[in-house]
Design a protein around this motif. Structure first.
Motif, PDB file in Angstrom:
ATOM      1  N   LYS A 189       0.814  -1.214   0.000  1.00 30.82           N
ATOM      2  CA  LYS A 189       0.000   0.000   0.000  1.00 30.82           C
ATOM      3  C   LYS A 189       0.851   1.270   0.000  1.00 30.82           C
ATOM      4  O   LYS A 189       0.915   1.985  -0.993  1.00 30.82           O
ATOM      5  CB  LYS A 189      -0.946  -0.013   1.203  1.00 30.82           C
ATOM      6  CG  LYS A 189      -1.711   1.309   1.404  1.00 30.82           C
ATOM      7  CD  LYS A 189      -2.470   1.290   2.708  1.00 30.82           C
ATOM      8  CE  LYS A 189      -3.066   2.643   3.028  1.00 30.82           C
ATOM      9  NZ  LYS A 189      -2.080   3.674   3.332  1.00 30.82           N
ATOM     10  N   LEU A 203       0.965   2.222  -3.923  1.00 33.10           N
ATOM     11  CA  LEU A 203      -0.291   2.677  -4.524  1.00 33.10           C
ATOM     12  C   LEU A 203      -0.725   4.032  -3.993  1.00 33.10           C
ATOM     13  O   LEU A 203      -1.359   4.804  -4.711  1.00 33.10           O
ATOM     14  CB  LEU A 203      -1.405   1.657  -4.249  1.00 33.10           C
ATOM     15  CG  LEU A 203      -1.290   0.292  -4.926  1.00 33.10           C
ATOM     16  CD1 LEU A 203      -2.486  -0.574  -4.552  1.00 33.10           C
ATOM     17  CD2 LEU A 203      -1.172   0.428  -6.437  1.00 33.10           C
ATOM     18  N   THR A 204      -0.411   4.316  -2.744  1.00 32.67           N
ATOM     19  CA  THR A 204      -0.817   5.577  -2.117  1.00 32.67           C
ATOM     20  C   THR A 204       0.392   6.249  -1.471  1.00 32.67           C
ATOM     21  O   THR A 204       1.438   5.620  -1.258  1.00 32.67           O
ATOM     22  CB  THR A 204      -1.881   5.332  -1.028  1.00 32.67           C
ATOM     23  OG1 THR A 204      -1.268   4.672   0.090  1.00 32.67           O
ATOM     24  CG2 THR A 204      -3.028   4.479  -1.551  1.00 32.67           C
ATOM     25  N   THR A 215      -6.236   7.384  -0.466  1.00 26.10           N
ATOM     26  CA  THR A 215      -6.514   7.609  -1.877  1.00 26.10           C
ATOM     27  C   THR A 215      -5.324   7.203  -2.750  1.00 26.10           C
ATOM     28  O   THR A 215      -4.168   7.439  -2.381  1.00 26.10           O
ATOM     29  CB  THR A 215      -6.840   9.086  -2.133  1.00 26.10           C
ATOM     30  OG1 THR A 215      -5.748   9.890  -1.673  1.00 26.10           O
ATOM     31  CG2 THR A 215      -8.105   9.481  -1.379  1.00 26.10           C
ATOM     32  N   PRO A 216      -5.554   6.612  -3.908  1.00 30.80           N
ATOM     33  CA  PRO A 216      -4.452   6.230  -4.807  1.00 30.80           C
ATOM     34  C   PRO A 216      -3.676   7.458  -5.299  1.00 30.80           C
ATOM     35  O   PRO A 216      -4.217   8.554  -5.397  1.00 30.80           O
ATOM     36  CB  PRO A 216      -5.163   5.513  -5.963  1.00 30.80           C
ATOM     37  CG  PRO A 216      -6.497   5.120  -5.425  1.00 30.80           C
ATOM     38  CD  PRO A 216      -6.862   6.168  -4.422  1.00 30.80           C
ATOM     39  N   GLY A 260      -3.575   6.177 -11.675  1.00 29.11           N
ATOM     40  CA  GLY A 260      -4.961   5.768 -11.865  1.00 29.11           C
ATOM     41  C   GLY A 260      -5.198   4.919 -13.100  1.00 29.11           C
ATOM     42  O   GLY A 260      -5.845   3.863 -13.040  1.00 29.11           O
ATOM     43  N   LEU A 308      -3.618   1.389 -12.786  1.00 34.31           N
ATOM     44  CA  LEU A 308      -4.344   0.566 -11.836  1.00 34.31           C
ATOM     45  C   LEU A 308      -5.655   0.055 -12.448  1.00 34.31           C
ATOM     46  O   LEU A 308      -6.035  -1.108 -12.250  1.00 34.31           O
ATOM     47  CB  LEU A 308      -4.619   1.378 -10.566  1.00 34.31           C
ATOM     48  CG  LEU A 308      -5.148   0.616  -9.358  1.00 34.31           C
ATOM     49  CD1 LEU A 308      -4.191  -0.494  -8.954  1.00 34.31           C
ATOM     50  CD2 LEU A 308      -5.376   1.576  -8.186  1.00 34.31           C
ATOM     51  N   LEU A 326      -9.847   1.323   3.282  1.00 31.97           N
ATOM     52  CA  LEU A 326      -8.979   1.278   2.107  1.00 31.97           C
ATOM     53  C   LEU A 326      -9.692   0.632   0.926  1.00 31.97           C
ATOM     54  O   LEU A 326      -9.549   1.090  -0.225  1.00 31.97           O
ATOM     55  CB  LEU A 326      -7.697   0.515   2.443  1.00 31.97           C
ATOM     56  CG  LEU A 326      -6.644   0.418   1.330  1.00 31.97           C
ATOM     57  CD1 LEU A 326      -6.176   1.800   0.903  1.00 31.97           C
ATOM     58  CD2 LEU A 326      -5.455  -0.439   1.776  1.00 31.97           C
ATOM     59  N   ILE A 365      -9.943   2.564  -2.779  1.00 24.95           N
ATOM     60  CA  ILE A 365      -9.222   2.179  -3.997  1.00 24.95           C
ATOM     61  C   ILE A 365      -9.936   1.078  -4.785  1.00 24.95           C
ATOM     62  O   ILE A 365      -9.515   0.749  -5.891  1.00 24.95           O
ATOM     63  CB  ILE A 365      -7.791   1.714  -3.663  1.00 24.95           C
ATOM     64  CG1 ILE A 365      -7.815   0.443  -2.804  1.00 24.95           C
ATOM     65  CG2 ILE A 365      -7.031   2.813  -2.936  1.00 24.95           C
ATOM     66  CD1 ILE A 365      -6.436  -0.114  -2.505  1.00 24.95           C
TER      67      ILE A 365
END
Length: 356
Positions: free
Chosen positions: A193, A197-198, A204-205, A210, A213, A246, A250
């Motif tokens: 994570k 990704l964040t 939030t990503p 974006g 993903l 989470l 996401i």
């Protein structure tokens, strides 16, 4: 002794003027042989034991000076004469009823105050360990100091450095060709994570990720999950609230697990995906946690660069530098990561972000 000489001697010695003998009280308590003396400057009388006679023994010439010194000491606080330790030692009889009563009341009051303070401390301690914020503090400390990771990293450095080397290194997930990986036979993707990704400690990503993903979701469908050392970890997220938050942010399932990476085996992840770990991909930003865990469990491992160091704690930044220095040293020496049977040449899964 001749009677003429005996007649010249006094029958008793004079009592000093500053001590007043109350003869009326002496005769009133004659049977008890108790006399009452009072200091000349004090309004309170203190009962003392009467000597065998009403006379005082003769002393040398410094008695007068000592009497004056004692008078000054007692007169400095006339209301406390009966409490002075020197005075208490000088006379063996003091009525204990008044002092014992005060002492008892003080002891009871002190015990009550002590009991209240003890109960307050107990309640405060209970509140400290039962409040939600304490769990959050514990989780934050645990994320900064990974004892399992330190022990495992030590074993890696000493025994098997290859476990910290990734199969693929990319700046971020936009450089990964998800279609090619799926075509090679991989069934699922496991993401770290924070800083993968964040941003650290956010839900939030990272906005630039974006499109990549979404492309990963389109290729692998529901077979995408997050394995984090914060959200979903039983020790710090026992009720699953962080994992649910989470997942809502996401749109990816968070795996509930018991051990912090790199500790623990792959059974929980294999159970989630319903396939063996060699058909899964581990993506993360930490060589000694994400990559070591993935290589130990026979994942395909992909190392990304951190998304934001500004929001990362200082101690984590220093540990990251140390990890990278070890990895770069081993690579310069020609060490290679463990081979993977589904992808002998990992470079085929790397692409430019804007290529089709």
């Amino acid at each position: 002794m001749p009677s003429a000489i005996a007649a010249l001697l006094p029958s008793s010695y004079p009592i000093p003027n500053h001590l007043n003998l109350h003869h009326s009280q002496y005769h009133r308590h004659k049977n008890r042989k108790v006399a009452t003396f009072s200091l000349s400057s004090s309004s309170k009388e203190v009962p003392i034991r009467n000597p065998s006679a009403s006379t005082l023994p003769q002393t040398h010439s410094c008695v007068k000076g000592r009497e004056n010194h004692n008078r000054i000491r007692y007169n400095s606080n006339p209301n406390q004469n009966h409490k002075h330790p020197l005075f208490l030692e000088s006379f063996s009889y003091i009525d204990p009823r008044s002092t014992n009563k005060r002492k008892t009341e003080k002891e009871i009051q002190k015990q009550q105050q002590g009991g209240e303070q003890y109960e307050f401390k107990v309640e405060k301690a209970k509140g400290l360990f039962t409040n939600t914020w304490w769990a959050n503090v514990k989780a934050a400390l645990g994320q900064r100091i990974n004892l399992e990771g330190i022990l495992c990293s030590t074993m890696v450095i000493v025994k098997d450095p290859k476990l910290a080397l990734p199969h693929v290194s990319v700046p971020d997930i936009r450089y990964i060709d998800w279609t090619e990986l799926h075509r090679k036979g991989f069934k699922g993707v496991v993401f770290d994570k924070d800083n993968t990704l964040t941003a650290p400690y956010t839900l939030t990503p990272w906005p630039p990720l974006g499109s990549s993903l979404e492309h990963c979701k389109a290729v692998f469908g529901p077979d995408i999950a997050v394995l984090s050392n914060s959200a979903g970890l039983q020790e710090y997220d026992h009720d699953g609230s962080k994992a649910r938050a989470l997942e809502g942010a996401i749109g990816i399932k968070v795996i509930r697990h018991r051990f912090k990476k790199p500790a623990g085996a792959a059974e929980e992840v294999e159970k989630h995906f319903g396939c063996e770990s060699s058909k899964l991909i581990m993506v993360g930003d930490r060589p000694f946690t994400d990559i070591v865990y993935g290589n130990r469990s026979q994942f395909l491992t992909i190392l990304t660069e951190p998304l934001s160091l500004a929001q990362e704690p200082f101690i984590v930044q220093q540990v990251r530098k140390l990890e990278n220095s070890f990895v770069n040293y081993w690579c310069r020496r020609g060490l290679k990561p463990p081979s993977h049977k589904l992808l002998p040449d990992p470079t085929v899964c790397v692409k430019e972000p804007h290529s089709p």
